[in-house]
Enzyme design. Structure first.
Site, short mmCIF file in Angstrom:
data_model
loop_
_atom_site.label_atom_id
_atom_site.label_comp_id
_atom_site.label_asym_id
_atom_site.label_seq_id
_atom_site.Cartn_x
_atom_site.Cartn_y
_atom_site.Cartn_z
CE LYS A 4 -5.98 1.07 -26.40
NZ LYS A 4 -6.22 1.66 -25.08
NE ARG A 31 -5.41 -5.36 -20.27
CZ ARG A 31 -5.89 -4.86 -21.42
NH1 ARG A 31 -6.72 -3.83 -21.40
NH2 ARG A 31 -5.55 -5.39 -22.58
CE1 TYR A 41 -4.33 0.10 -0.42
CE2 TYR A 41 -4.26 -1.78 1.05
CZ TYR A 41 -4.94 -1.00 0.12
OH TYR A 41 -6.20 -1.32 -0.25
CB THR A 91 -4.02 2.64 -22.33
OG1 THR A 91 -3.96 2.80 -23.75
CG2 THR A 91 -5.43 2.80 -21.85
CD GLU A 97 -4.39 4.50 0.20
OE1 GLU A 97 -3.64 3.75 0.87
OE2 GLU A 97 -5.63 4.49 0.25
CG ASP A 125 -7.91 9.15 -24.54
OD1 ASP A 125 -6.88 8.45 -24.65
OD2 ASP A 125 -8.99 8.70 -24.08
#
Ligand code: DSN
Length: 421
Positions: A235, A241, A60, A232, A62, A206
């Site tokens: 690709k 991913r 974790y 992303t 954050e 985008d």
């Protein structure tokens, strides 16, 4: 059940959970056994997969490097700092946020940074090549905001910049989104910047589909023009991913706060490490060569499909993908997807601009060359694949499909995805 591609740890999984172990084997077998033409997919390197399968998944973290809400983050901080530095260097960006889990969540963060619920923004219409998160009625982007859509001009089938300007003047949007998931041509970022400046809008690109080509210096970059670029990483870029955002320094704090705590909690540190690995791979001359070859392959595949009666929307492609209108050969996109699938070729049906068919049927298909180029295929293989597709889509016979599949198997055996070590 085993595969030499998997490490020795795999035997432990195979013993304790043979059902899931089988899924891993079967998916690898599927990838190796067919031709993958989904324009938004690729084959990551084994190094990326190693980072994904690491103990960084447990942590974790954050917050951001040096400012976390948990102890024990000093090691994962190294990974995130490396990823940030590499992203800034690769894209020439002032600021990078590596924490978005996906392209869709990166876009939520961009909206969160610049818009309030109900605000108006401009984006490309989904049926013309836009994206679900650019204002589709079923998405948060359409439900919580007021999207106004531009599209492509009927004659050229390319983005209608005049319509974009007219809509911007009429609606005075707070933000204009450029990019989408079925745009075969280069986008004129300079023209969009001018429109944004005229109406005082934030310019959001985008770049999910084409950022890998930008990383490989094969096409122009939106980064010098845009306020913020989301994308992303799986690709053409060939990473895990996931998602990412780069932006101008003046927006850095708003973007960071919108990613965490507005939109997400704990970042996935194993995925951030895998993104760092991919970004380093993108800095190599080999990757730049790959990016250029992706485009050459897409151009050849597209022009060969055209000789078989499949009409390329916009007349061709400048990128990794093409949209083919199948109305001229009397085949629907739905049938084409099913028939090529039965022949060992994976692609997707796609609406074409001004499509008379519903999206569930569609008049077109979308093809892309990131995966086949990673496998080392070149122009001769693209011609062969176009011939396979042409034969597959025009027959309903299971025997014909089986025959084509046998030829597909012969081809992919020479260019294996994830070769056995
Ligand atoms: N679903 C992706 C694509 O195939 O283009 C975009 O999110």
């Amino acid at each position: 059940m085993s595969d030499t591609f998997f490490g020795s740890d795999f035997n432990e999984l195979a013993a304790s959970d043979p059902e899931i172990a089988n899924v891993l084997i079967d998916e690898l077998t599927r990838l190796r056994g067919g031709i993958q033409l989904i324009a938004s997919e690729n084959f990551t390197s084994p190094s990326v997969l190693t980072a994904l399968g690491s103990t960084l998944s447990n942590k974790y973290a954050e917050g951001y490097p040096g400012k976390r809400y948990y102890g024990g983050c000093e090691v994962v901080d190294v990974a995130e700092n490396l990823a940030i530095d590499r992203a800034k260097k690769l894209f020439g960006a002032d600021h990078a946020n590596l924490q978005p889990h996906s392209g869709a969540s990166a876009n939520i963060a961009v909206f969160g940074a610049f818009l309030k619920p109900g605000d108006t923004y401009l984006a490309m219409a989904l049926p013309h090549g836009g994206h679900l998160t650019h204002g589709a009625g079923v998405s948060y982007s359409g439900k919580w905001f007021n999207p106004v859509h531009y599209g492509v001009a009927e004659g050229t089938e390319d983005i209608d910049y005049n319509q974009m300007r007219d809509l911007a003047r009429e609606h005075r949007p707070k933000l204009i989104v450029a990019g989408g998931s079925a745009i075969p041509r280069l986008i004129d970022f300079e023209a969009i910047r001018a429109i944004c400046d005229e109406v005082g809008a934030i310019m959001h690109v985008d770049a999910a589909h084409f950022i890998g080509l930008v990383a490989g210096k094969a096409i122009p970059s939106p980064v010098p023009f845009a306020d913020v670029v989301s994308f992303t990483t799986h690709k053409v870029l060939r990473g895990p991913r996931s998602g990412m955002i780069v932006c101008k320094e003046e927006h850095a704090s708003a973007i960071d706060k919108a990613v965490f705590p507005l939109m997400q909690g704990g970042p996935m540190m194993h995925v951030i490490a895998a993104k760092a690995v991919a970004l380093k791979e993108c800095m190599t001359p080999e990757y730049q060569k790959y990016a250029r070859e992706v485009i050459v392959n897409a151009k050849v595949l597209t022009s060969e499909l055209a000789t078989h009666g499949m009409r390329p929307v916009t007349g061709g492609t400048d990128t990794h993908l093409a949209l083919l209108d199948l109305q001229g050969i009397g085949v629907t996109g739905k049938d084409a997807e099913q028939r090529t699938g039965a022949s060992g070729i994976v692609l997707n049906k796609n609406s074409i601009p001004y499509d008379p068919a519903p999206p569930s049927v569609a008049s077109g298909i979308r093809v892309g060359t990131p995966s086949v180029t990673t496998q080392g295929m070149g122009t001769e293989e693209m011609k062969q694949i176009a011939h396979f597709i042409s034969r597959a889509v025009t027959t309903d016979s299971a025997r014909d499909h089986a025959d084509i599949k046998a030829e597909v198997t012969e081809l992919v055996t020479k260019f294996p995805a994830y070769p056995r070590p």
